[in-house]
Enzyme design. Structure first.
Site, PDB file in Angstrom:
ATOM      1  N   ARG A 121       0.411   6.617   7.550  1.00 21.52           N
ATOM      2  CA  ARG A 121       0.467   6.758   6.088  1.00 21.52           C
ATOM      3  C   ARG A 121      -0.029   8.119   5.608  1.00 21.52           C
ATOM      4  O   ARG A 121       0.384   8.603   4.566  1.00 21.52           O
ATOM      5  CB  ARG A 121      -0.383   5.671   5.415  1.00 21.52           C
ATOM      6  CG  ARG A 121       0.154   4.253   5.586  1.00 21.52           C
ATOM      7  CD  ARG A 121      -0.570   3.324   4.619  1.00 21.52           C
ATOM      8  NE  ARG A 121      -0.423   1.914   4.946  1.00 21.52           N
ATOM      9  CZ  ARG A 121       0.594   1.145   4.571  1.00 21.52           C
ATOM     10  NH1 ARG A 121       1.565   1.657   3.851  1.00 21.52           N
ATOM     11  NH2 ARG A 121       0.644  -0.124   4.897  1.00 21.52           N
ATOM     12  N   ASP A 132      14.579  -0.561  -0.026  1.00 31.09           N
ATOM     13  CA  ASP A 132      15.369  -0.806   1.178  1.00 31.09           C
ATOM     14  C   ASP A 132      16.433  -1.855   0.832  1.00 31.09           C
ATOM     15  O   ASP A 132      17.434  -1.524   0.211  1.00 31.09           O
ATOM     16  CB  ASP A 132      14.404  -1.245   2.296  1.00 31.09           C
ATOM     17  CG  ASP A 132      15.057  -1.409   3.655  1.00 31.09           C
ATOM     18  OD1 ASP A 132      16.206  -0.980   3.820  1.00 31.09           O
ATOM     19  OD2 ASP A 132      14.417  -1.972   4.565  1.00 31.09           O
ATOM     20  N   GLU A 166       7.251   2.217  -6.169  1.00 33.21           N
ATOM     21  CA  GLU A 166       7.456   1.787  -4.777  1.00 33.21           C
ATOM     22  C   GLU A 166       7.618   2.996  -3.868  1.00 33.21           C
ATOM     23  O   GLU A 166       8.052   4.056  -4.317  1.00 33.21           O
ATOM     24  CB  GLU A 166       8.737   0.942  -4.689  1.00 33.21           C
ATOM     25  CG  GLU A 166       8.489  -0.537  -4.515  1.00 33.21           C
ATOM     26  CD  GLU A 166       8.080  -0.942  -3.097  1.00 33.21           C
ATOM     27  OE1 GLU A 166       7.382  -0.174  -2.402  1.00 33.21           O
ATOM     28  OE2 GLU A 166       8.458  -2.042  -2.690  1.00 33.21           O
ATOM     29  N   ASP A 167       7.309   2.799  -2.589  1.00 31.30           N
ATOM     30  CA  ASP A 167       7.542   3.872  -1.623  1.00 31.30           C
ATOM     31  C   ASP A 167       9.025   3.976  -1.273  1.00 31.30           C
ATOM     32  O   ASP A 167       9.597   5.051  -1.263  1.00 31.30           O
ATOM     33  CB  ASP A 167       6.681   3.659  -0.353  1.00 31.30           C
ATOM     34  CG  ASP A 167       6.814   2.258   0.264  1.00 31.30           C
ATOM     35  OD1 ASP A 167       7.513   1.391  -0.303  1.00 31.30           O
ATOM     36  OD2 ASP A 167       6.211   2.034   1.324  1.00 31.30           O
ATOM     37  N   PHE A 175      14.312   4.570  10.071  1.00 34.82           N
ATOM     38  CA  PHE A 175      12.948   4.137   9.799  1.00 34.82           C
ATOM     39  C   PHE A 175      12.036   5.350   9.668  1.00 34.82           C
ATOM     40  O   PHE A 175      11.892   6.137  10.592  1.00 34.82           O
ATOM     41  CB  PHE A 175      12.434   3.186  10.887  1.00 34.82           C
ATOM     42  CG  PHE A 175      11.222   2.448  10.418  1.00 34.82           C
ATOM     43  CD1 PHE A 175      11.344   1.331   9.593  1.00 34.82           C
ATOM     44  CD2 PHE A 175       9.957   2.903  10.738  1.00 34.82           C
ATOM     45  CE1 PHE A 175      10.219   0.673   9.111  1.00 34.82           C
ATOM     46  CE2 PHE A 175       8.823   2.249  10.261  1.00 34.82           C
ATOM     47  CZ  PHE A 175       8.965   1.135   9.442  1.00 34.82           C
ATOM     48  N   LYS A 210       0.816  -1.198   0.000  1.00 37.59           N
ATOM     49  CA  LYS A 210       0.000   0.000   0.000  1.00 37.59           C
ATOM     50  C   LYS A 210       0.860   1.261   0.000  1.00 37.59           C
ATOM     51  O   LYS A 210       0.380   2.346  -0.235  1.00 37.59           O
ATOM     52  CB  LYS A 210      -0.891   0.017   1.257  1.00 37.59           C
ATOM     53  CG  LYS A 210      -1.735  -1.205   1.473  1.00 37.59           C
ATOM     54  CD  LYS A 210      -2.384  -1.103   2.890  1.00 37.59           C
ATOM     55  CE  LYS A 210      -2.912  -2.454   3.297  1.00 37.59           C
ATOM     56  NZ  LYS A 210      -3.346  -2.464   4.687  1.00 37.59           N
ATOM     57  N   GLY A 211       2.138   1.071   0.328  1.00 37.52           N
ATOM     58  CA  GLY A 211       3.007   2.227   0.585  1.00 37.52           C
ATOM     59  C   GLY A 211       3.134   3.227  -0.549  1.00 37.52           C
ATOM     60  O   GLY A 211       3.419   4.404  -0.324  1.00 37.52           O
TER      61      GLY A 211
HETATM   62  P1  IMP Z   1      12.860  -4.225   0.762  1.00 34.25           P
HETATM   63  O1  IMP Z   1      12.257  -5.476   0.211  1.00 34.25           O
HETATM   64  O2  IMP Z   1      13.843  -4.532   1.858  1.00 34.25           O
HETATM   65  O3  IMP Z   1      13.452  -3.308  -0.282  1.00 34.25           O
HETATM   66  O4  IMP Z   1      11.712  -3.474   1.558  1.00 34.25           O
HETATM   67  C1  IMP Z   1      10.777  -2.712   0.913  1.00 34.25           C
HETATM   68  C2  IMP Z   1       9.544  -2.508   1.744  1.00 34.25           C
HETATM   69  O5  IMP Z   1       9.841  -2.454   3.149  1.00 34.25           O
HETATM   70  C3  IMP Z   1       8.953  -1.169   1.421  1.00 34.25           C
HETATM   71  O6  IMP Z   1       8.047  -1.258   0.359  1.00 34.25           O
HETATM   72  C4  IMP Z   1       8.292  -0.778   2.720  1.00 34.25           C
HETATM   73  O7  IMP Z   1       6.979  -1.283   2.787  1.00 34.25           O
HETATM   74  C5  IMP Z   1       9.126  -1.431   3.794  1.00 34.25           C
HETATM   75  N1  IMP Z   1      10.084  -0.485   4.398  1.00 34.25           N
HETATM   76  C6  IMP Z   1      11.432  -0.474   4.300  1.00 34.25           C
HETATM   77  N2  IMP Z   1      11.974   0.549   4.969  1.00 34.25           N
HETATM   78  C7  IMP Z   1      10.926   1.229   5.507  1.00 34.25           C
HETATM   79  C8  IMP Z   1      10.832   2.430   6.310  1.00 34.25           C
HETATM   80  O8  IMP Z   1      11.814   3.100   6.676  1.00 34.25           O
HETATM   81  N3  IMP Z   1       9.567   2.815   6.645  1.00 34.25           N
HETATM   82  C9  IMP Z   1       8.445   2.131   6.282  1.00 34.25           C
HETATM   83  N4  IMP Z   1       8.495   1.022   5.522  1.00 34.25           N
HETATM   84  C10 IMP Z   1       9.725   0.578   5.146  1.00 34.25           C
HETATM   85 MG    MG Z   2       5.141  -1.118   4.459  1.00 31.95          MG
END
Ligand code: IMP
Ligand code: MG
Length: 195
Positions: free
Chosen positions: A181, A119, A115-116, A168, A59-60
């Site tokens: 959100r 990470d 994507e939001d 975070f 949803k981000g």
């Molecule tokens: P990845 O698979 O490790 O790249 O993580 C991506 C997902 O983790 C994002 O789409 C977010 O939903 C969540 N995420 C990673 N870091 C944060 C943060 O700092 N705040 C909120 N959600 C995060």
């Molecule tokens: Mg999330």
């Protein structure tokens, strides 16, 4: 004033209204809107003559996506999918689950994944792998934030608005346990909220 907010600082006549759980604002609303507008112009020029399909990873991405699509001056389409790599924790669970695929036929289409936050990259590398099986013409990754952490793949984001440190953050679509959100800025969440 919004629920759970307080006026926390007034300097030079400027009043900052902030959620009580936020340590500090990292990116304010006006910086967000200028960056999203500039990114929309870049995508418009890169895809001129094409009809890209923007796929929001729920949803981000919703807040970013609704602003970005209005900054793109093209006949684009939108769709959504759901991929989760986080539970209610502030650290990656290391597991990716796709619970909803786009409804649109993807063969031959130019996809832009929205994507939001990028990470570890675990979510997007898995999502890309799954989407290539639908035979699209191209897949580009577009993220609002790129966190400075080691990535699981060499694939860098094709489009991004901001690089951020390993903190975070919440707001402008990003959550912690589904909260925050709707904040109109990106803020660093107080550690005591998730520790
Ligand atoms: P990845 O698979 O490790 O790249 O993580 C991506 C997902 O983790 C994002 O789409 C977010 O939903 C969540 N995420 C990673 N870091 C944060 C943060 O700092 N705040 C909120 N959600 C995060
Ligand atoms: Mg999330």
């Amino acid at each position: 004033m919004k629920y759970g907010h307080s006026v926390f600082r007034a300097q030079k006549g400027m009043i900052i209204i902030m959620n009580n759980d936020i340590e500090r604002i990292l990116i304010d609303g006006s910086a967000l809107s200028s960056a999203v507008k500039a990114l929309g112009e870049k995508i418009t020029s890169d895809y001129r003559g094409k009809r890209p399909l923007l796929i929001g990873v729920l949803k981000g991405s919703v807040v970013f996506m609704t602003d970005l699509m209005r900054a793109i001056d093209l006949d684009c389409e939108i769709d959504f999918m759901t991929a989760r790599s986080y539970g209610n924790e502030a650290v990656s669970s290391g597991r990716v689950e796709i619970t909803k695929y786009p409804d649109t036929a993807l063969a031959g289409r130019d996809l832009i994944l929205i994507e939001d936050i990028y990470d570890t990259g675990r979510t997007l590398s898995y999502v890309c792998e799954m989407l290539w099986e639908k035979a699209p013409a191209s897949i580009k990754i577009c993220t609002l934030l790129d966190k400075k952490v080691p990535k699981v793949s060499d694939r860098a984001a094709d489009y991004k608005c901001f690089d951020i440190e390993n903190e975070f953050v919440v707001g402008y679509g990003l959550d912690y346990a589904q909260r925050y959100r709707a904040l109109p800025y990106i803020g660093i969440l107080k550690k005591e909220i998730y520790q």
